[in-house]
Design an enzyme around this catalytic site. Structure first.
Site, PDB file in Angstrom:
ATOM      1  N   CYS A 189      40.049  40.343  29.638  1.00  0.00           N
ATOM      2  CA  CYS A 189      39.528  39.201  28.698  1.00  0.00           C
ATOM      3  C   CYS A 189      38.725  40.029  27.486  1.00  0.00           C
ATOM      4  O   CYS A 189      38.488  39.561  26.509  1.00  0.00           O
ATOM      5  CB  CYS A 189      38.191  38.331  29.355  1.00  0.00           C
ATOM      6  SG  CYS A 189      36.778  39.261  30.428  1.00  0.00           S
TER       7      CYS A 189
ATOM      8  N   GLU B  83      32.469  32.730  32.063  1.00  0.00           N
ATOM      9  CA  GLU B  83      33.038  33.757  31.404  1.00  0.00           C
ATOM     10  C   GLU B  83      34.592  33.498  31.095  1.00  0.00           C
ATOM     11  O   GLU B  83      35.610  33.698  31.923  1.00  0.00           O
ATOM     12  CB  GLU B  83      33.069  35.000  32.395  1.00  0.00           C
ATOM     13  CG  GLU B  83      31.832  35.427  32.840  1.00  0.00           C
ATOM     14  CD  GLU B  83      30.868  36.316  31.863  1.00  0.00           C
ATOM     15  OE1 GLU B  83      31.476  36.463  30.512  1.00  0.00           O
ATOM     16  OE2 GLU B  83      29.693  36.379  32.152  1.00  0.00           O
TER      17      GLU B  83
HETATM   18  C1  UN1 Z   1      37.311  40.735  32.455  1.00  0.00           C
HETATM   19  O1  UN1 Z   1      38.510  40.861  31.831  1.00  0.00           O
HETATM   20  O2  UN1 Z   1      37.506  39.521  32.890  1.00  0.00           O
HETATM   21  O3  UN1 Z   1      34.318  45.232  30.003  1.00  0.00           O
HETATM   22  C2  UN1 Z   1      36.314  41.446  32.662  1.00  0.00           C
HETATM   23  C3  UN1 Z   1      35.702  45.305  30.689  1.00  0.00           C
HETATM   24  C4  UN1 Z   1      35.335  45.271  32.296  1.00  0.00           C
HETATM   25  C5  UN1 Z   1      35.304  43.752  32.752  1.00  0.00           C
HETATM   26  C6  UN1 Z   1      36.427  42.828  32.006  1.00  0.00           C
HETATM   27  N1  UN1 Z   1      34.387  46.101  32.843  1.00  0.00           N
HETATM   28  O4  UN1 Z   1      36.915  45.508  30.210  1.00  0.00           O
END
Ligand code: UN1
Length: 508
Positions: free
Chosen positions: A298, A264
């Site tokens: 992210c 990820e």
């Molecule tokens: C991340 O930023 O690593 O969809 C995960 C989202 C959250 C998860 C983000 N449920 O923004």
């Protein structure tokens, strides 16, 4: 007793031996260097601990391997009971865990609590799934034969997480890994050791109650611990969340030993806004996507492609929305944006804005560092994306680039042009545009939304993205399959031995 010691005591972390970065059922006397965690809001020291060394990691992994030998014999629904218990403890300690997130990584209270809720949700999901690890029954071409697929546990799973989701990303992995029959070894971000210790305190309670030492291990350590884990052939799966650069190194090391990865990595997420869009919704979604978590998800929104003709109206509304964002102490109820994680992140914020201005961008909101790690949420009106290289990079900060486009095709091409492929969205009232965006020639991202933003995904769907984002999927849907090995089994219940493909092989 200070507020923080009281909080730690409520989580069962009252003794100083608890401040070791190496633990399974018990804490080890960690042999690595000292680490101290400071609040990004005010520099207050939260916890000081000894980190795990490579030797500590090896001891933890041995414990995890031993646990695996037991756990794989435990029926999956019984493994579900362990995750159910974890969910109960998470519910019981939701306030304190949320507060740890707010104190240590600067998320506002509501987002800190939301992250804990995300852990509870994935645990509930995993409990249900523990009775649904279904395999297929497949029609055999041979008479009196039955063919089927079974899913078996894999072995210890290494989980490396980032500071921005210091608890939930571990939970996505650990809840599924547990019901699938795999112990986890968690290497959290060195910027969030308190969050990891707090969660691990609850894990210890589960391990104790179920007499399952080694089910959950914690290895708070430096890069050498991550390297040892990536190279360890006894860890068949590494789930890594972090930068593209490190992710590629992890993929090379784990791939070199033919291990499996779930990656990820970075995102560079865009929202397309068409003329037909409901601008009230679009503005709220863009603001939450770009400003929420101080732009450090992210899934944060970094680029907007607005149809020419409504760009001025969108700018006007965004500037107004940004103006009302209260920046400050993330533990105060009225705050909407807390600090960036550290001084280096503030430097990246400044550098990205300087480059954007050099490359022809113009500031329409924010742009300044306030004090400490606090910055203003920032919007830049940008020239064509092709002439604006800064927008091709992920800067982990609340900076939004606004591009004007002439058509949906141009917007989709620009959305897809960057190397990352995590999340994307379109705001439109046109069925044709919405369906085109979702089609095989639309967004190339792992997540594509219509009339909602890029961040804040639910756990029920598979989470992850394509291209430089790494291709991994975690959380819901059938992401559990990555944590198991597939076995195709054929059973002959006849009195002959027919060969597949009609092959004849008769001996005298
Ligand atoms: C991340 O930023 O690593 O969809 C995960 C989202 C959250 C998860 C983000 N449920 O923004």
């Amino acid at each position: 007793m200070s507020a923080i010691s009281a909080l730690l005591a409520r989580l069962g972390l009252q003794t100083s031996s608890a401040f070791s970065g190496a633990a399974s059922l018990e804490f080890l006397a960690a042999a690595g260097p000292a680490l101290s965690s400071e609040s990004p809001s005010n520099g207050q020291q939260l916890v000081q601990l000894k980190q795990a060394s490579v030797g500590d990691y090896e001891a933890l992994r041995t414990g995890a391997s031993q646990c695996f030998h037991e756990l794989r014999k435990v029926p999956a629904p019984k493994r579900g009971d362990m995750v159910r218990r974890l969910a109960e403890l998470l519910r019981e300690h939701k306030e304190d865990l949320g507060l740890c997130i707010t104190l240590e990584v600067g998320k506002i209270r509501s987002e800190g609590l939301g992250e804990v809720q995300e852990m509870i949700d994935i645990c509930d999901f995993a409990v249900g799934l523990s009775r649904q690890l279904h395999g297929l029954t497949i029609a055999s071409e041979r008479t009196s034969h039955r063919m089927m697929e079974q899913w078996h546990p894999l072995g210890p799973v290494g989980v490396v997480t980032a500071f921005n989701f210091p608890m939930a990303v571990w939970a996505w992995n650990a809840a599924l890994a547990t019901i699938c029959g795999n112990p986890t070894i968690w290497k959290p971000s060195e910027h969030a050791p308190l969050c990891a210790l707090a969660v691990h305190a609850l894990c210890r309670q589960v391990m104790r109650e179920f007499a399952m030492p080694g089910l959950f291990s914690l290895a708070i350590g430096g890069a050498e611990v991550g390297k040892a884990m990536a190279a360890d052939a006894a860890v068949p799966l590494i789930s890594f969340t972090g930068s593209v650069r490190t992710g590629k190194q992890v993929a090379a090391v784990v791939g070199g030993r033919l291990g499996k990865t779930i990656l990820e990595l970075g995102g560079n997420n865009a929202i397309i806004v068409e003329k037909s869009a409901d601008l009230d919704l679009a503005v709220r979604a863009i603001t939450f996507g770009a400003v929420g978590t101080a732009g450090q998800r992210c899934t944060s929104t970094r680029r907007v492609f607005v149809e020419r003709g409504i760009q001025e109206e969108l700018e006007r509304r965004l500037i107004k929305a940004y103006g009302s964002v209260r920046i400050g102490d993330p533990s105060e109820a009225s705050t909407l944006m807390g600090p960036l994680i550290h001084a280096q992140a503030v430097e990246s914020f400044k550098s990205a804005i300087a480059q954007a201005l050099e490359q022809g961008g113009s500031l329409i909101a924010g742009g300044k560092v306030l004090e400490g790690n606090f910055v203003q949420p920032t919007i830049l009106r940008a020239p064509r994306q092709a002439d604006f290289p800064i927008a091709w990079e992920e800067t982990f900060a609340p900076i939004l680039y606004l591009f004007s486009v002439d058509s949906l095709d141009e917007a989709i091409d620009a959305n897809n042009a960057v190397s990352q492929g995590l999340s994307s969205a379109i705001f439109t009232d046109s069925v044709r545009s919405a369906e085109t965006f979702l089609s095989a020639w639309g967004s190339d991202c792992g997540i594509a939304n219509v009339n909602l933003g890029t961040s804040g995904a639910e756990i029920g769907g598979a989470f992850g993205g394509e291209k430089d984002t790494g291709g991994g999927r975690e959380s819901g849907s059938d992401a559990w399959k990555a944590y198991m090995r597939r076995q195709t089994s054929t059973v002959n219940f006849g009195r002959d031995l027919p060969l597949a493909q009609g092959v004849s092989f008769e001996t005298e």
